[in-house]
Write an enzyme that holds these catalytic residues in place. Structure first.
Site, PDB file in Angstrom:
ATOM      1  N   ASP A  14       0.864  -1.185   0.000  1.00  0.00           N
ATOM      2  CA  ASP A  14       0.000   0.000   0.000  1.00  0.00           C
ATOM      3  C   ASP A  14       0.893   1.225   0.000  1.00  0.00           C
ATOM      4  O   ASP A  14       2.084   1.137   0.333  1.00  0.00           O
ATOM      5  CB  ASP A  14      -0.912   0.004   1.242  1.00  0.00           C
ATOM      6  N   SER A  15       0.317   2.372  -0.325  1.00  0.00           N
ATOM      7  CA  SER A  15       1.084   3.608  -0.254  1.00  0.00           C
ATOM      8  C   SER A  15       1.438   3.931   1.200  1.00  0.00           C
ATOM      9  O   SER A  15       2.332   4.729   1.438  1.00  0.00           O
ATOM     10  CB  SER A  15       0.270   4.757  -0.847  1.00  0.00           C
ATOM     11  N   CYS A  77      -3.952  -0.983  -2.287  1.00  0.00           N
ATOM     12  CA  CYS A  77      -4.061   0.474  -2.413  1.00  0.00           C
ATOM     13  C   CYS A  77      -4.949   0.719  -3.621  1.00  0.00           C
ATOM     14  O   CYS A  77      -4.648   0.238  -4.723  1.00  0.00           O
ATOM     15  CB  CYS A  77      -2.668   1.069  -2.647  1.00  0.00           C
ATOM     16  N   GLU A 157      -5.165   9.480   8.926  1.00  0.00           N
ATOM     17  CA  GLU A 157      -3.762   9.374   9.368  1.00  0.00           C
ATOM     18  C   GLU A 157      -3.567  10.055  10.726  1.00  0.00           C
ATOM     19  O   GLU A 157      -2.710   9.679  11.508  1.00  0.00           O
ATOM     20  CB  GLU A 157      -2.839  10.065   8.353  1.00  0.00           C
ATOM     21  N   CYS A 192     -11.072   3.761  -0.938  1.00  0.00           N
ATOM     22  CA  CYS A 192      -9.737   4.207  -0.511  1.00  0.00           C
ATOM     23  C   CYS A 192      -9.464   3.498   0.800  1.00  0.00           C
ATOM     24  O   CYS A 192     -10.358   3.372   1.638  1.00  0.00           O
ATOM     25  CB  CYS A 192      -9.735   5.722  -0.311  1.00  0.00           C
ATOM     26  N   HIS A 194      -8.156   4.335   3.441  1.00  0.00           N
ATOM     27  CA  HIS A 194      -8.307   5.080   4.695  1.00  0.00           C
ATOM     28  C   HIS A 194      -9.757   5.294   5.108  1.00  0.00           C
ATOM     29  O   HIS A 194     -10.031   5.602   6.258  1.00  0.00           O
ATOM     30  CB  HIS A 194      -7.630   6.444   4.564  1.00  0.00           C
TER      31      HIS A 194
HETATM   32  N1  DGL Z   1      -3.798   3.957  -0.251  1.00  0.00           N
HETATM   33  C1  DGL Z   1      -4.476   5.046  -0.942  1.00  0.00           C
HETATM   34  C2  DGL Z   1      -5.723   4.492  -1.633  1.00  0.00           C
HETATM   35  O1  DGL Z   1      -6.283   3.486  -1.245  1.00  0.00           O
HETATM   36  C3  DGL Z   1      -4.870   6.150   0.008  1.00  0.00           C
HETATM   37  C4  DGL Z   1      -3.702   6.941   0.539  1.00  0.00           C
HETATM   38  C5  DGL Z   1      -2.923   7.658  -0.531  1.00  0.00           C
HETATM   39  O2  DGL Z   1      -3.454   8.638  -1.118  1.00  0.00           O
HETATM   40  O3  DGL Z   1      -1.799   7.268  -0.775  1.00  0.00           O
HETATM   41  O4  DGL Z   1      -6.181   5.081  -2.581  1.00  0.00           O
END
Ligand code: DGL
Length: 274
Positions: A14-15, A77, A157, A192, A194
C-alpha cells in the site's frame, strides 16, 4: 533445495498504512499464510499524484517484495490498483497480482439491487474511472456517482475518525452525490484504504438505507481463490506478519495501531529503502 512456492509469503503493498485493513481481512480468512506488508510511507499520498508516478512507485515497491521472495502480490491500495495493474502484471508475470478495485466493485454491485452506487475515493482513483469501469463491467445499467474525498486521508492518518471536523468534511463531500433530484445511491463504496476508519461519520451523513462497502473482505476472497487456482495455499499452521515501511517506524507504528486497533510498536517495523 528451493522452498515450495506455497511456503513463501504473500506480499501486500500500500502507499502507507491503510492497506492494513486488507492485511487483516487476509489474515482472518487465511490464518496459515505468512504476510509481508510494505507501506510506501515516504511517498504517501499516492492519491494526489499523476497516473505515471503512481505506476512507477507501485512497480518499485512491489519489486522490493518480489526480491524478498513472495508467491503473490496484493495491491492493497486503490490508487495503485487504479493506475498500475497493467504495469505490475507486465513487470512480474510469474506471480498472481491481485488489486482491490474489482473486489470492491463486486461488493458494491452485490449490495445494490437497483444498481445505484456512489464511489468515494482519492482524486487520482476517481480520475482513473477504474471503479466506474469495474462496476459497469459487472452491471452495465448501474448508475455510478463518484466523489474525490482528499481530506479524509489526512484525517484518518491523524486519528480523527469522528467529531465536528470529520462530520463537516463528510457532509461537504457526500451531500452532493446523495440527491441531484435522482434516487439516492443504495451503496457507497469506500474506495480508498483510509475511508473505513471514517465509516461512522460517513454513515451518519449518508443516512439509513445507504450501505457502506469496502474491498477488504472481497479482496481476501479473491486472494483465496487465486491461491487455490495456483495450488499456492500454505500448509496448515499459524502464519506470521512482517511490517515494512519506507519512512519513520514510529509514525507507522502509531497510525497502524489506529488502523488495526491493536498495538504496533516501532520495533515491529522494518524500514526499507526502495
Ligand atoms: N492507499 C491510498 C488508496 O487506497 C490512500 C492513501 C494515498 O493517497 O496514498 O487510494
Amino acid at each position: 533445495m528451493t522452498a515450495s512456492p506455497a511456503r513463501l509469503p504473500i506480499g501486500i503493498f500500500d502507499s502507507g498504512v491503510g492497506g492494513l485493513s486488507v492485511l487483516d481481512a487476509i489474515a482472518d480468512r487465511l490464518p496459515a499464510e505468512n504476510l509481508l506488508y510494505l507501506g510506501d510511507t515516504a511517498r504517501l499520498p499516492y492519491g494526489t499524484k499523476s497516473p505515471e508516478t503512481v505506476a512507477r512507485y507501485a512497480v518499485q515497491a512491489a519489486g522490493h517484495l518480489v526480491e524478498r521472495g513472495v508467491k503473490m502480490l496484493v495491491i492493497a491500495c486503490n490508487t495503485a490498483s487504479a493506475h498500475a495493474m497493467p504495469a505490475l502484471r507486465a513487470a512480474f508475470p510469474a506471480i498472481p497480482v491481485i488489486g482491490v478495485i474489482e473486489p470492491g466493485a463486486a461488493a458494491a454491485v452485490a449490495a445494490a439491487p437497483r444498481g445505484l452506487i456512489g464511489v468515494l475515493a482519492t482524486e487520482s482513483t476517481v480520475g482513473s474511472g477504474a471503479y466506474l469501469k469495474a462496476i459497469k463491467d459487472l452491471r452495465p445499467d448501474a448508475e455510478v456517482r463518484q466523489q474525490a474525498c482528499t481530506v479524509f486521508v489526512a484525517m484518518a492518518e491523524e486519528g480523527w475518525t469522528e467529531g465536528e471536523a470529520v462530520e463537516a468534511a463528510a457532509r461537504r463531500y457526500i451531500e452532493p452525490i446523495l440527491n441531484h433530484g435522482r434516487p439516492r445511491p443504495e451503496v457507497l463504496v469506500l474506495g480508498c484504504t483510509h475511508f473505513p476508519l471514517l465509516a461512522q461519520a460517513i454513515a451518519a451523513v449518508a443516512g439509513p438505507g445507504v450501505a457502506l462497502v469496502d474491498s477488504a473482505s472481497t479482496a481476501a476472497e479473491a486472494v483465496e481463490a487465486a491461491l487455490a487456482a495456483g495450488d499456492l495455499a500454505a500448509p496448515v499452521g499459524r502464519g506470521t506478519v512482517h511490517f515494512m515501511a519506507t519512512d519513520s517506524a514510529s509514525r507507522f507504528g502509531r497510525v497502524a495501531t489506529i488502523f488495526l486497533g491493536r498495538p504496533v510498536a516501532p520495533s515491529d517495523v522494518e524500514i526499507v529503502d526502495l
